[in-house]
Design a protein around this motif. Sequence first.
Motif, short mmCIF file in Angstrom:
data_model
loop_
_atom_site.label_atom_id
_atom_site.label_comp_id
_atom_site.label_asym_id
_atom_site.label_seq_id
_atom_site.Cartn_x
_atom_site.Cartn_y
_atom_site.Cartn_z
N GLY A 21 -17.58 55.96 67.02
CA GLY A 21 -18.52 56.54 65.89
C GLY A 21 -19.20 55.16 65.43
O GLY A 21 -19.88 55.27 64.29
N ALA A 23 -18.06 52.69 64.09
CA ALA A 23 -17.48 52.51 62.74
C ALA A 23 -16.66 51.34 62.39
O ALA A 23 -16.27 50.66 63.22
N TYR A 47 -14.27 61.13 58.61
CA TYR A 47 -15.42 60.30 59.22
C TYR A 47 -15.36 59.02 58.59
O TYR A 47 -16.56 58.43 58.30
N VAL A 50 -18.04 55.66 59.57
CA VAL A 50 -18.78 55.99 60.88
C VAL A 50 -20.10 55.77 60.37
O VAL A 50 -20.60 55.86 59.23
N CYS A 52 -23.56 58.02 60.29
CA CYS A 52 -23.86 59.62 60.44
C CYS A 52 -25.30 59.53 60.75
O CYS A 52 -26.44 59.42 59.82
N HIS A 85 -22.82 65.50 59.45
CA HIS A 85 -22.82 64.04 59.95
C HIS A 85 -23.63 63.80 61.00
O HIS A 85 -23.31 62.80 61.97
N THR A 89 -21.46 60.76 65.46
CA THR A 89 -20.05 60.25 64.97
C THR A 89 -18.87 60.43 65.91
O THR A 89 -17.90 59.64 65.78
#
Length: 300
Positions: A21, A23, A47, A50, A52, A85, A89
């Motif tokens: 993702g 992230a 999430y 991450v 989006c 999102h 992701t």
Amino acid sequence: MPGTEYSIAAGDYTAVITARGGALRELRHKGRDLVVAFGADGTIPDYRGVICAPWPNRLADGTYTYAGRTFEAAINEPERGSALHGLATGRLWIVRQPSPDEVVLDCRVAAGEAYPGELDLSVAYRLTEDGLVSTVRAANVGGVPAPYGVCPHPYLVAGPSGLDEWSLELPAADFLEVTQDRLLPVGMRSVDGHEFDFRAARRLGPVKIDHAFTGINRGADGRARVRVQDPAGTGVELEWGAEWPWVQIHTADKPVGPDRLGLAVEPMTCPPDAFNSGTDVVHLQPGQAHCAEWTIRALG
């Protein structure tokens, strides 16, 4: 997971970035967590951290019309019937240019039933002595215009006390009221006289928030700042520029499981369900790019 995450450091800061993702998995200052972290393997909870894109937040029923065509994205929030999102992701982003204090990750969003354009996404995470500076870029590499929106999704941690004890300073005059069942937009409201008025720092208490805010007051430098502070004297600040006219705030309320672990602070280029309302959607022409930047730093 071998080969999918990278540690960076500068000054008193350390961070772990994962290809999952794109992230931010960990961010620490002098060993103190500034965001709610998650494990090296498995699904990313809630999430956390991450990127989006190409839309933030909820897309009602996963459908929208753009340039006369109807597109349909997979519903990944079945309890609310939304596509949540964006499309990047759940992807494994490609890592490039890793260095001791910076890492850049790339992701391609292809045209298809869910999206008209073809985007090259990249996110750069760079640690400095002043905190984590992040930049997300989207370039339309396809042959048709494409709608675009984006947000990062960190959950901030002010300190050792519970979230109810933290104070929040949120320089926003208006918020987007949403339906109780699906959290879809209803209309704009002023924070005047409302429990969501945190323009002057005050204790969060038991208030529950999962709303988009706008009418943001910025400093002389054009930057907006949300600050969350713990009674122990520690805190964290998220700062962003004019590219983000919205910010989503979420108190991480969970009906089941770990509850109110951190405060989600998500600068957004557009509000929830923007591909249907048209509000603040970025229309990327072929060959055009969009960049947006934000910084997370420790307080105290």
